[in-house]
Design a protein around this motif. Structure first.
Motif, PDB file in Angstrom:
ATOM      1  N   LEU A  32       0.819  -1.204   0.000  1.00  0.00           N
ATOM      2  CA  LEU A  32       0.000   0.000   0.000  1.00  0.00           C
ATOM      3  C   LEU A  32       0.860   1.264   0.000  1.00  0.00           C
ATOM      4  O   LEU A  32       0.537   2.243  -0.665  1.00  0.00           O
ATOM      5  CB  LEU A  32      -0.923   0.003   1.223  1.00  0.00           C
ATOM      6  CG  LEU A  32      -1.989   1.080   1.302  1.00  0.00           C
ATOM      7  CD1 LEU A  32      -3.016   0.897   0.198  1.00  0.00           C
ATOM      8  CD2 LEU A  32      -2.679   1.022   2.657  1.00  0.00           C
ATOM      9  N   PHE A  44      -5.118   8.835   2.884  1.00  0.00           N
ATOM     10  CA  PHE A  44      -5.824   7.766   2.223  1.00  0.00           C
ATOM     11  C   PHE A  44      -7.316   8.047   2.280  1.00  0.00           C
ATOM     12  O   PHE A  44      -7.877   8.194   3.353  1.00  0.00           O
ATOM     13  CB  PHE A  44      -5.502   6.436   2.908  1.00  0.00           C
ATOM     14  CG  PHE A  44      -5.683   5.281   2.012  1.00  0.00           C
ATOM     15  CD1 PHE A  44      -6.880   4.615   1.950  1.00  0.00           C
ATOM     16  CD2 PHE A  44      -4.648   4.856   1.198  1.00  0.00           C
ATOM     17  CE1 PHE A  44      -7.058   3.551   1.098  1.00  0.00           C
ATOM     18  CE2 PHE A  44      -4.807   3.796   0.350  1.00  0.00           C
ATOM     19  CZ  PHE A  44      -6.022   3.136   0.298  1.00  0.00           C
ATOM     20  N   LEU A  46     -10.980   6.784   1.810  1.00  0.00           N
ATOM     21  CA  LEU A  46     -11.675   5.512   1.840  1.00  0.00           C
ATOM     22  C   LEU A  46     -13.102   5.761   2.300  1.00  0.00           C
ATOM     23  O   LEU A  46     -13.318   6.397   3.331  1.00  0.00           O
ATOM     24  CB  LEU A  46     -10.970   4.552   2.797  1.00  0.00           C
ATOM     25  CG  LEU A  46     -11.517   3.154   2.922  1.00  0.00           C
ATOM     26  CD1 LEU A  46     -11.392   2.414   1.607  1.00  0.00           C
ATOM     27  CD2 LEU A  46     -10.778   2.402   4.011  1.00  0.00           C
ATOM     28  N   CYS A  50     -11.163  10.369   5.407  1.00  0.00           N
ATOM     29  CA  CYS A  50      -9.770  10.548   5.030  1.00  0.00           C
ATOM     30  C   CYS A  50      -8.907  10.122   6.209  1.00  0.00           C
ATOM     31  O   CYS A  50      -9.145  10.527   7.354  1.00  0.00           O
ATOM     32  CB  CYS A  50      -9.498  12.017   4.678  1.00  0.00           C
ATOM     33  SG  CYS A  50      -7.786  12.300   4.170  1.00  0.00           S
ATOM     34  N   TYR A  51      -7.936   9.295   5.933  1.00  0.00           N
ATOM     35  CA  TYR A  51      -7.042   8.776   6.960  1.00  0.00           C
ATOM     36  C   TYR A  51      -5.641   9.277   6.687  1.00  0.00           C
ATOM     37  O   TYR A  51      -5.203   9.350   5.546  1.00  0.00           O
ATOM     38  CB  TYR A  51      -7.052   7.242   6.948  1.00  0.00           C
ATOM     39  CG  TYR A  51      -8.404   6.678   7.255  1.00  0.00           C
ATOM     40  CD1 TYR A  51      -8.753   6.354   8.551  1.00  0.00           C
ATOM     41  CD2 TYR A  51      -9.346   6.499   6.256  1.00  0.00           C
ATOM     42  CE1 TYR A  51     -10.005   5.855   8.836  1.00  0.00           C
ATOM     43  CE2 TYR A  51     -10.604   6.010   6.540  1.00  0.00           C
ATOM     44  CZ  TYR A  51     -10.929   5.683   7.829  1.00  0.00           C
ATOM     45  OH  TYR A  51     -12.171   5.198   8.112  1.00  0.00           O
ATOM     46  N   ASN A  69      -7.947   8.645  11.569  1.00  0.00           N
ATOM     47  CA  ASN A  69      -9.004   9.268  10.786  1.00  0.00           C
ATOM     48  C   ASN A  69      -8.929  10.764  11.038  1.00  0.00           C
ATOM     49  O   ASN A  69      -8.987  11.209  12.174  1.00  0.00           O
ATOM     50  CB  ASN A  69     -10.360   8.722  11.210  1.00  0.00           C
ATOM     51  CG  ASN A  69     -11.479   9.366  10.446  1.00  0.00           C
ATOM     52  OD1 ASN A  69     -11.921  10.450  10.806  1.00  0.00           O
ATOM     53  ND2 ASN A  69     -11.923   8.723   9.400  1.00  0.00           N
ATOM     54  N   TRP A 137      -9.059  -4.093   7.110  1.00  0.00           N
ATOM     55  CA  TRP A 137      -9.056  -2.685   6.757  1.00  0.00           C
ATOM     56  C   TRP A 137      -8.089  -2.423   5.598  1.00  0.00           C
ATOM     57  O   TRP A 137      -8.419  -1.718   4.652  1.00  0.00           O
ATOM     58  CB  TRP A 137      -8.679  -1.829   7.981  1.00  0.00           C
ATOM     59  CG  TRP A 137      -8.836  -0.369   7.759  1.00  0.00           C
ATOM     60  CD1 TRP A 137      -9.989   0.361   7.832  1.00  0.00           C
ATOM     61  CD2 TRP A 137      -7.798   0.559   7.402  1.00  0.00           C
ATOM     62  NE1 TRP A 137      -9.730   1.681   7.550  1.00  0.00           N
ATOM     63  CE2 TRP A 137      -8.398   1.833   7.292  1.00  0.00           C
ATOM     64  CE3 TRP A 137      -6.437   0.439   7.177  1.00  0.00           C
ATOM     65  CZ2 TRP A 137      -7.672   2.967   6.958  1.00  0.00           C
ATOM     66  CZ3 TRP A 137      -5.713   1.575   6.845  1.00  0.00           C
ATOM     67  CH2 TRP A 137      -6.334   2.817   6.736  1.00  0.00           C
ATOM     68  N   LEU A 138      -6.899  -3.030   5.653  1.00  0.00           N
ATOM     69  CA  LEU A 138      -5.921  -2.860   4.573  1.00  0.00           C
ATOM     70  C   LEU A 138      -6.442  -3.458   3.262  1.00  0.00           C
ATOM     71  O   LEU A 138      -6.270  -2.869   2.193  1.00  0.00           O
ATOM     72  CB  LEU A 138      -4.580  -3.494   4.956  1.00  0.00           C
ATOM     73  CG  LEU A 138      -3.802  -2.772   6.060  1.00  0.00           C
ATOM     74  CD1 LEU A 138      -2.669  -3.652   6.571  1.00  0.00           C
ATOM     75  CD2 LEU A 138      -3.287  -1.434   5.584  1.00  0.00           C
ATOM     76  N   HIS A 140      -9.547  -3.702   2.425  1.00  0.00           N
ATOM     77  CA  HIS A 140     -10.582  -2.764   1.974  1.00  0.00           C
ATOM     78  C   HIS A 140      -9.933  -1.549   1.305  1.00  0.00           C
ATOM     79  O   HIS A 140     -10.443  -1.037   0.305  1.00  0.00           O
ATOM     80  CB  HIS A 140     -11.444  -2.344   3.164  1.00  0.00           C
ATOM     81  CG  HIS A 140     -12.602  -1.467   2.811  1.00  0.00           C
ATOM     82  ND1 HIS A 140     -13.535  -1.794   1.854  1.00  0.00           N
ATOM     83  CD2 HIS A 140     -12.977  -0.263   3.293  1.00  0.00           C
ATOM     84  CE1 HIS A 140     -14.435  -0.838   1.765  1.00  0.00           C
ATOM     85  NE2 HIS A 140     -14.116   0.117   2.626  1.00  0.00           N
ATOM     86  N   CYS A 141      -8.810  -1.098   1.839  1.00  0.00           N
ATOM     87  CA  CYS A 141      -8.079   0.025   1.231  1.00  0.00           C
ATOM     88  C   CYS A 141      -7.678  -0.305  -0.206  1.00  0.00           C
ATOM     89  O   CYS A 141      -7.783   0.529  -1.101  1.00  0.00           O
ATOM     90  CB  CYS A 141      -6.832   0.361   2.045  1.00  0.00           C
ATOM     91  SG  CYS A 141      -7.167   1.161   3.617  1.00  0.00           S
ATOM     92  N   GLY A 145     -10.068   2.160  -1.935  1.00  0.00           N
ATOM     93  CA  GLY A 145      -9.488   3.437  -1.532  1.00  0.00           C
ATOM     94  C   GLY A 145      -8.490   3.980  -2.523  1.00  0.00           C
ATOM     95  O   GLY A 145      -8.172   3.365  -3.535  1.00  0.00           O
ATOM     96  N   VAL A 147      -4.736   6.462  -2.376  1.00  0.00           N
ATOM     97  CA  VAL A 147      -3.726   7.095  -1.537  1.00  0.00           C
ATOM     98  C   VAL A 147      -3.201   8.346  -2.215  1.00  0.00           C
ATOM     99  O   VAL A 147      -3.113   8.402  -3.441  1.00  0.00           O
ATOM    100  CB  VAL A 147      -2.576   6.103  -1.210  1.00  0.00           C
ATOM    101  CG1 VAL A 147      -1.763   5.794  -2.426  1.00  0.00           C
ATOM    102  CG2 VAL A 147      -1.716   6.622  -0.079  1.00  0.00           C
TER     103      VAL A 147
END
Length: 155
Positions: A32, A44, A46, A50-51, A69, A137-138, A140-141, A145, A147
Motif C-alpha cells: 500500500l 488515504f 476511503l 480521510c485517513y 481518521n 481494513w488494509l 478494503h483500502c 481506496g 492514496v
C-alpha cells in the motif's frame, strides 16, 4: 446421580495464526505504501473519510505507523462519528517482516490472552482480533481506496 460442572478450558492463542496475520499485514502495508518515509505523511481516502498514515517512530529495524481518521462525513444522530473509526499504532518489524498492532484508540497494549469476563470486556483473543481487523481494513483500502501524498517541495 452426581452432577458434574465442567469448566471451559482457557483460551490458548494460536501463535501461527497470529504470526500469519502479522506477516500478511506487513506485506499489505508495504504494498500500500511502497515508499513510506519518516517525514512524508500519506493521506488515504476511503469510503467517506480521510485517513492520515504517518511514521511516528523510526529505528534501524522497526518503524511505528500511525493510522488516524482525520476527516469523516459519517453522522450518527446529531454528532460526528469519527470516534467509531480506527486509530491504530502499528509497529513494523523490518527484520522479521511483521506488522503488529500496538494500540487502538484507548487500548495501549494487547495481551496474548485475556481471562473472560474481565473489567474491560476484552475478548480472550483480542490481540488476534485487532490484528485481523487491520488485515481487513488494509484489504478494503486496496479494493476501494486511493492514496495521496503531499510533496513538501510543492507546499
Amino acid at each position: 446421580m452426581a452432577s458434574y460442572c465442567q469448566s471451559k478450558p482457557k483460551y490458548q492463542p494460536d501463535m501461527l495464526a497470529l504470526h500469519r496475520a502479522h506477516s500478511y499485514n506487513y506485506l499489505l502495508i508495504l504494498k500500500l505504501l511502497p515508499e513510506f518515509t519518516f517525514d512524508k505523511p500519506y493521506f488515504f481516502h476511503l469510503d467517506n473519510g480521510c485517513y492520515q498514515l504517518s511514521i511516528c517512530e523510526q529505528t534501524q529495524y522497526t518503524s511505528v505507523l500511525d493510522i488516524e481518521n482525520i476527516a469523516s462525513s459519517v453522522v450518527v444522530g446529531e454528532e460526528n462519528a469519527t470516534s467509531l473509526t480506527p486509530r491504530l499504532k502499528v509497529r513494523l518489524y523490518h527484520d522479521a517482516q511483521m506488522a503488529e498492532v500496538l494500540a487502538s484508540r484507548q487500548i495501549r497494549y494487547f495481551k496474548s490472552r485475556y481471562d473472560y469476563p474481565n473489567r474491560l470486556m476484552q475478548q480472550p483473543d483480542e490481540k488476534y482480533q485487532i490484528n485481523k481487523f487491520l488485515t481487513q481494513w488494509l484489504e478494503h483500502c486496496f479494493k476501494d481506496g486511493r492514496v495521496m501524498t503531499l510533496d513538501p517541495r510543492h507546499s
